[in-house]
Write an enzyme that holds these catalytic residues in place. Structure first.
Site, mmCIF file in Angstrom:
data_model
loop_
_atom_site.group_PDB
_atom_site.id
_atom_site.type_symbol
_atom_site.label_atom_id
_atom_site.label_comp_id
_atom_site.label_asym_id
_atom_site.label_seq_id
_atom_site.Cartn_x
_atom_site.Cartn_y
_atom_site.Cartn_z
ATOM 1 C CE LYS A 1 -3.884 2.004 2.611
ATOM 2 N NZ LYS A 1 -4.827 1.780 3.718
ATOM 3 C CB SER B 1 -7.782 3.856 2.754
ATOM 4 O OG SER B 1 -7.025 3.153 3.713
ATOM 5 C CB SER C 1 -8.329 0.979 5.442
ATOM 6 O OG SER C 1 -8.857 2.267 5.641
#
Length: 224
Positions: free
Chosen positions: A44, A119, A143
């Site tokens: 990420k 996210s 997320s």
């Protein structure tokens, strides 16, 4: 190659991590093979990788190239994994969608009219599209869990402080301190999540970050 095809379709990769081939050659020379030997892993955006930015989708961080790998990336490498791409996130990461003004909108590979969730949306989109088999996301309020749900994947939000987050966020100010943010795996199946957790909860992590409790992975608990 697969990751490049998927990101052309749904815009989920923000950067390709250099040095992958060199790392693979280095791993081949090691006598002991880690639990994640040779597995390409997506990371990420906000998790620090040496020589790359951790933007958090914000322009103010674009010039800040990281000088060191975060603890989790160091541990992944020590277990033989090869971090190969960084993936898209919503601006500030406090969002259930996956778009920002730097890298744009990430689409859901299962339905381009839908969001991949956030996210860790870039992770969800890349793995669901077949561009990665295992990824590292983060979760404060959904997320990891939301992209996993939206993209038909498996994800795990570990207990707070189970996995080192040092350093991973663009800035501590971007997180809500009332809820512990954690890093965790996303994959196509539960066995892959378990393997990743087993690999991460090792002596190398406990050595690099003494604040993480020295509690190894418990295979018996998983199988109950």
């Amino acid at each position: 190659g697969e990751a490049l095809e998927v990101t052309r379709e749904v815009n989920c990769v923000t950067d390709f991590i250099h040095g992958c081939e060199d790392q693979l050659q280095k791993l081949k020379k090691q006598k002991e093979k880690g639990l994640l030997y040779g597995i390409p892993i997506s990371i990420k955006d906000h998790i620090d990788c040496k020589g790359h930015i951790s933007s958090g989708g914000m322009v103010k961080f674009l010039g800040q190239v990281k000088e060191e790998d975060s603890v989790i990336v160091q541990v992944l490498k020590s277990q033989g994994a090869i971090p190969f791409v960084k993936t898209n996130i919503p601006q500030t990461m406090i969002n259930y969608d996956c778009s920002n003004l730097i890298f744009g909108q990430t689409l859901n590979p299962l339905n381009h009219q839908k969001s991949p969730g956030g996210s860790s949306g870039g992770e969800g989109a890349l793995i669901a599209g077949g561009g990665s088999v295992l990824g590292i996301g983060s979760d404060v309020a959904g997320s990891i869990r939301l992209p996993s749900s939206f993209c038909g994947l498996c994800g795990l939000k570990p207990t707070g402080n189970r996995i080192s987050t040092c350093p991973s966020a663009c800035s501590d100010k971007t997180f809500v301190h009332a809820v512990t943010g954690t890093l965790g795996p996303i994959a196509r199946d539960v066995d892959s999540l378990a393997l990743c957790m087993k690999a991460l909860l090792c002596e190398e992590m406990f050595r690099l970050d003494p604040t993480v409790p020295r509690i190894p992975f418990d295979e018996e608990v998983r199988l109950r």
